[in-house]
Design a protein around this motif. Structure first.
Motif, PDB file in Angstrom:
ATOM      1  N   ILE A 167      35.247  29.324  31.847  1.00  0.00           N
ATOM      2  CA  ILE A 167      35.834  30.890  30.924  1.00  0.00           C
ATOM      3  C   ILE A 167      34.876  32.018  31.628  1.00  0.00           C
ATOM      4  N   VAL A 168      35.494  33.295  31.867  1.00  0.00           N
ATOM      5  CA  VAL A 168      34.612  34.315  31.998  1.00  0.00           C
ATOM      6  C   VAL A 168      34.915  35.545  30.945  1.00  0.00           C
ATOM      7  N   ALA A 169      34.126  36.064  30.206  1.00  0.00           N
ATOM      8  CA  ALA A 169      34.292  37.020  29.382  1.00  0.00           C
ATOM      9  C   ALA A 169      33.417  38.141  29.276  1.00  0.00           C
ATOM     10  N   ASN A 170      33.554  39.091  28.346  1.00  0.00           N
ATOM     11  CA  ASN A 170      32.862  40.249  28.325  1.00  0.00           C
ATOM     12  C   ASN A 170      31.308  39.875  27.686  1.00  0.00           C
ATOM     13  N   ALA A 171      30.215  39.941  28.075  1.00  0.00           N
ATOM     14  CA  ALA A 171      28.962  39.604  27.393  1.00  0.00           C
ATOM     15  C   ALA A 171      28.731  40.353  26.120  1.00  0.00           C
ATOM     16  N   ASP A 172      28.938  41.678  25.970  1.00  0.00           N
ATOM     17  CA  ASP A 172      28.954  42.269  24.972  1.00  0.00           C
ATOM     18  C   ASP A 172      29.743  41.785  23.809  1.00  0.00           C
ATOM     19  N   TYR A 173      31.038  41.431  24.041  1.00  0.00           N
ATOM     20  CA  TYR A 173      31.952  41.141  23.064  1.00  0.00           C
ATOM     21  C   TYR A 173      31.310  39.763  22.583  1.00  0.00           C
ATOM     22  N   VAL A 174      31.004  38.710  23.470  1.00  0.00           N
ATOM     23  CA  VAL A 174      30.341  37.541  23.295  1.00  0.00           C
ATOM     24  C   VAL A 174      29.165  37.592  22.226  1.00  0.00           C
ATOM     25  N   ALA A 175      28.330  38.393  22.741  1.00  0.00           N
ATOM     26  CA  ALA A 175      27.203  38.741  21.933  1.00  0.00           C
ATOM     27  C   ALA A 175      27.525  39.191  20.486  1.00  0.00           C
TER      28      ALA A 175
END
Lengths: 229, 883
Positions: B685-693
């Motif tokens: 999966i590839v996602a937005n790092a800021d959102y994951v954080a």
């Protein structure tokens, strides 16, 4: 040519000689010779094969350089000014450019002289003198030896030179044709005032010209003699 | 008589014979070098495939089988160098108690016999601790939040819980192989390795699971892991595959009913032989035009003396020489040229082999190539000299033989429009290949026979030949019908001689057009080879970057994130850009997948974001979509199918929070991703790092990608020094990735072939543009001498030479470069299977092409200036020489 030029000699040679190195030894093709050619001269130069005729012609035409002696062209300028234009040469060996047609070969001296107008017309006229107009579109390899020689003569006269030098111009034609060719050449020379210097084996051809030179083992004699062939 | 003839040839035609020898030597050397390169590359591909296998054979014992008998059978079936026992036990779960209890689902306990780690070195990456006791998989350690020194609980199947003390954490890159199901039918869906596992010394494993084996034999598997003696295998991947598969079948027959075999080495060689076939095709189609060009060059060089030979022959015939004498003289010239060219070619091939490949060509197999190439050179000389002489003697009259302009009739190919036919055929074949998705190499999995759709290569071949012939047709047309145009163009240079110059060219249009075509083919060869090689190298880099992540990648863990060092890493000399990304694990339903948290606006600064990574083929649009929507997630095609996802659907992924527990976080399905730097080949999966954080409340960035603008090795070393005190951090570069890629074809180093071919291509350009022109001009020395005797000055002779030289060079360069670019485009398309991912555009090596053009220009200038020296030579002397 102007009057001043006419009063000057075309070619003056004083003790002109030509030697070659051959197999480590020196061979004198032309022994020291003195001569003069004036406007309108018609000279036949005779001699056995290897007597030095061609070498002398090449020296006079400026193609070759003498080993010793003084050779000058008072009415024509320096060696660099001679060809194309003032002196025209017809060589003994085939000398037409194989990739140009007969007409283009004949017109070539005019192109080298920078003549821009009616080169083909003048070339056709020169060919016409020798009855060769029909061959204008042919390539040299399609000609017989005699036809090629006549084309080379047409090329020699097309630029209206002051001196035409021809080396065996009728060597590959029968006597009748050779005589006709010489008649044409002499007529043209008389009309244009050009001098002729012609090397030949043919006594009949030589007899057509008022002056006769003789070459024998490199030695030139400018007095009229019967040909010793 | 024979000696006198050869002596005369060498004395009077030494330069021309030297040119022909050079042409043959080039052809022989190229042919031999390609053969030696193919031999070497096949061996290196086999070697690379073999060394990439973590375990050659996994032989699983059927419960109750006699281990000694199976061991003996393995040794009888194949030359085994090492064999070690590996035992597997199902574990109901793992647990670690600190102030809270961390627990995982079911997993495996793997027991490895003594010396296993020393014998099977691939696939283990120790992140921290040692192999002395229980070693946890990286993911298990993260799930349990346990590390070296901690005691964890194993929930055994049907047995009481047991405690083991953790001594290390490992990244098991060979997990797919080690935990595979043995004995499943070919083509069965691969089984995912367990998310949780512990590796134990076999003795400890036996003490823990010996009783479980008694009570629940179905939860226990025992395997014998074998390393075969690789020295006994063939260098050819296909032959090695056949050997290893045969040995495997032999074993299966011996142990039927008592053991099952997973032939990992056979499977890897199976993949490698397909790559090897591609490689062979690649070498063939990159090298074949060079060889064809060498032959054409030799024929052209010898043909430039054909007029002279024809005239000599006519003279001999005129003097009454019989056919046998004429042919003997021609044969002597051919043998002199052929033997000289072959000898020089062999020496050149050996030199090139040492320079570009680093080893001698004189091995048993290489010597065969050298001998074959030398023989080809001699036959070529005979074909170029003897055959035309025989034809002339049989068909032409003496008068025709003495002609210099030759036939003006159009050759048969022109009358039949063969050039147009070949170009149309090329287009049709390419269209057909495109329609089948460029499937040119077929190596069905598990089937010994491999096949290549060679008809696909008719497209570039027909294009090459058709373009060469069309170049001749167009050049002849221009020189013949375009005389007026050429005369007008050269008027400023040639003045009143423009007419004779163009007339002369028109009469020699076939020879000049041949020179233009040969130069064009040489440029096309140089251009297509260079473009293909550059595209190939660029794509190999993308492939390596895909595996490694970037030029240099610093990989940490959530416990020790490399991202903490981002400012220091970015400041290292030679680093152009540094980007920190997250590498976490997320549950999609029950499936654990890798999750990459990125900043979509800046990731492309540190690593290539190829369009081919994304299913929509548009990297920029996909990343922009990701940037627009914080909750956006890109998932694999498989996930989309498994979960019936539609764009915009909400996907709840479970990710670990600061409490080490997995929590559901809503994401929005925004697109499909197929490949991504550092990502595994299966689902991720590839996602937005800021959102994951933000959603996990864990802001660590585990991986840092570095793009370098200096020496990669220096940057890697500097990064290693910087992070050396951080536990489990790895620093890798593209060079490491090349080895990881294994048998993938783009991992094959085409450097040797590239240097070889590009060097030859430049020589061919020089040969075609310079040598052929020089010999053609030398043929007309008599014409130049006549012109000089008539009084032509140097400046007047120059246009005859410069115009021809310029036409040959400029015409050849323009048409050749256009043809070469087209051929390279087709080759890149046809050989799409070579690339992973396929290139988006071709890469043009401007510097090399500039060099090729400059070399061609210099060669042409030298030829022209040499011809112009004629003016300075006494025309009388020249005329006498040439009579």
């Amino acid at each position: 040519m102007n009057t001043t030029q006419e009063s000057q000699a075309l070619v003056v040679g004083k003790n002109v000689s030509r030697s070659f190195e051959q197999g480590g030894t020196g061979v004198q093709a032309v022994a020291p010779a003195s001569f003069e050619i004036a406007f309108g001269d018609r000279i036949a130069i005779a001699g056995r094969s290897g007597s030095g005729k061609s070498t002398l012609l090449h020296l006079i035409s400026g193609i070759d350089i003498p080993s010793a002696g003084d050779l000058s062209w008072p009415a024509l300028g320096t060696r660099e000014d001679l060809r194309p234009g003032r002196i025209a040469v017809m060589f003994q060996s085939p000398s037409l450019l194989p990739t140009l047609s007969v007409l283009e070969n004949v017109a070539l001296p005019l192109a080298l002289l920078g003549v821009a107008v009616d080169r083909d017309g003048k070339a056709l006229e020169a060919l016409g003198l020798f009855g060769l107009e029909d061959l204008a579109g042919k390539l040299p390899e399609e000609l017989s030896g005699g036809q090629a020689q006549r084309v080379a003569l047409a090329r020699a006269i097309v630029g209206q030179p002051d001196l035409v030098i021809a080396d065996e111009p009728t060597g590959q034609v029968d006597r009748a044709t050779g005589t006709a060719v010489m008649e044409t050449l002499i007529s043209w020379a008389e009309a244009s005032g050009a001098a002729l210097l012609i090397a030949t084996h043919d006594q009949a051809i030589a007899d057509r010209l008022p002056h006769g030179w003789q070459m024998d083992h490199g030695r030139l004699s400018t007095a009229r003699q019967e040909m010793a062939l | 008589m024979n000696t006198a003839w050869i002596g005369g040839l060498l004395k009077t035609r030494g330069g021309r014979i030297g040119g022909a020898i050079a042409g043959i030597a080039l052809t022989v050397a190229l042919l031999a070098s390609l053969g030696v390169f193919m031999r070497d590359s096949g061996a290196s591909m086999t070697q690379r495939a073999i060394t990439s296998v973590p375990v050659d054979w996994q032989v699983e014992l059927v419960p109750g089988a006699d281990t000694a008998k199976v061991t003996a059978a393995i040794k009888d079936a194949a030359p085994v160098s090492t064999m070690v026992t590996a035992a597997y036990a199902d574990v109901a779960g793992f647990e670690f108690k600190t102030d809270s209890i961390q627990a995982t689902g079911a997993g495996k306990a793997l027991g490895l016999g003594d010396g296993y780690r020393q014998s099977f070195t691939r696939g283990f990456r120790l992140l921290t601790g040692s192999y002395d006791g229980a070693v946890l998989l990286q993911q298990t350690a993260a799930n349990l939040h346990a590390g070296p020194g901690d005691s964890i609980t194993l929930h055994r199947v049907g047995q009481p819980d047991a405690q083991v003390k953790v001594t290390g954490v490992v990244d098991l890159t060979s997990a797919d192989t080690l935990f595979q199901a043995v004995g499943v039918p070919a083509g069965a869906k691969p089984q995912a390795p367990p998310d949780n596992a512990v590796i134990l010394p076999l003795a400890e494993w036996q003490s823990l699971f010996g009783t479980q084996a008694q009570s629940r034999p179905d939860s226990i598997r025992t395997q014998l892991h074998a390393v075969l003696d690789h020295s006994a295998l063939s260098n050819d991947p296909n032959a090695a595959y056949v050997d290893v598969t045969g040995m495997g079948h032999n074993l299966e027959a011996r142990v039927a009913g008592s053991a099952l075999l997973a032939n990992n080495l056979g499977a890897t060689l199976d993949a490698a032989r397909g790559d090897a076939l591609y490689a062979r095709v690649l070498f063939l189609f990159l090298g074949a035009p060079g060889i064809a060009l060498g032959i054409l060059l030799t024929l052209a060089v010898t043909a430039s003396g054909a007029d002279r030979r024809r005239r000599e022959q006519a003279l001999l015939r005129l003097r009454g020489a019989p056919m046998t004498t004429i042919l003997r003289f021609a044969a002597l010239e051919a043998l002199l040229t052929g033997l000289g060219g072959a000898a020089l070619g062999v020496v050149l091939a050996e030199l090139l082999s040492r320079l570009s490949l680093g080893n001698t060509a004189f091995t048993s197999q290489g010597a065969l190539w050298l001998a074959g190439s030398a023989l080809a050179g001699i036959l070529l000389a005979l074909a170029a000299i003897e055959v035309p002489s025989w034809q002339t003697a049989r068909t032409l009259s003496i008068v025709q033989s003495r002609q210099t302009v030759g036939s003006r009739a159009a050759p048969l190919w022109q009358t039949l429009y063969l050039d147009v036919f070949l170009l149309v055929l090329s287009g049709l074949v390419f269209w057909r290949t495109a329609a089948t998705g460029y499937q040119v190499v077929l190596a069905p999995e598990g089937v010994a026979a491999t096949s290549v759709d060679y008809t696909a290569f008719l497209a570039p071949i027909c294009l090459w030949i058709g373009a060469g012939l069309l170049t001749m047709r167009l050049s002849e047309l221009l020189l013949d019908k375009g005389r007026g145009f050429i005369a007008a163009m050269i008027a400023p240079l040639a003045g009143s001689l423009s007419g004779p110059v163009t007339a002369s060219l028109a009469r020699q249009r076939r020879r000049v057009a041949g020179g233009v075509a040969l130069t064009a083919l040489a440029f096309a060869f140089a251009d297509s080879t260079a473009i293909f090689n550059t595209t190939y190298q660029g794509q190999a880099r993308v492939d390596a970057e895909l595996t490694n992540g970037a030029d240099v990648t610093v990989t940490g863990s959530t416990g020790a994130p490399a991202g903490n060092q981002l400012p220091q890493l970015a400041a290292l000399p030679g680093v152009a850009n540094a980007q920190a990304i997250q590498h976490r694990f997320a549950y999609v339903g029950t499936d654990l997948q890798d999750l990459y948290g990125i900043d979509p606006n800046t990731i492309g600064k540190a690593t290539e974001m190829a369009n081919a990574y994304f299913q929509n083929g548009d990297a920029a649009a996909t990343l922009a979509k990701l940037a627009e929507m914080p909750s956006a997630a890109l998932v694999s095609d498989e996930t989309v199918n498994d979960y019936q996802l539609k764009l915009g659907d909400t996907i709840n992924l479970r990710l670990q929070g600061p409490d080490h527990q997995y929590h559901a976080i809503p994401f929005t399905f925004a697109g499909i991703v197929g490949e991504f730097p550092t990502a595994p080949r299966d689902s991720f999966i590839v996602a937005n790092a800021d959102y994951v954080a933000k959603m996990t409340a864990v802001d660590s960035r585990e991986v840092v990608l570095l793009r370098t603008n200096g020496d990669m090795a220096t940057v890697k070393a500097a990064a290693q020094r910087l992070v050396k005190d951080l536990p489990g951090i790895q620093v890798t570069s593209l060079a490491d990735a090349t080895h990881i890629i294994g048998s993938s074809l783009t991992a094959v180093d085409l450097g040797g072939l590239t240097r070889l071919e590009l060097g030859f291509a430049v020589l061919m350009v020089a040969g075609a543009g310079g040598l052929v022109l020089a010999l053609g001009l030398a043929d007309r020395r008599r014409s130049f001498a006549i012109l000089a005797a008539l009084g032509a000055k140097a400046r007047q002779l120059a246009p005859f030479v410069w115009v021809e030289g310029t036409l040959v060079f400029a015409g050849g360069a323009v048409l050749g470069l256009a043809t070469g670019t087209l051929i390279a485009t087709i080759l890149v398309k046809v050989l799409q299977g070579v690339f992973d991912p396929p290139p988006e555009t071709i890469s043009v090596p401007w510097a090399y092409l500039g060099t090729a053009i400059a070399v061609g220009l210099v060669a042409m200038t030298i030829a022209v200036l040499n011809a112009l020296r004629e003016v300075q030579i006494d025309p009388l002397q020249r005329l006498k020489e040439l009579q």
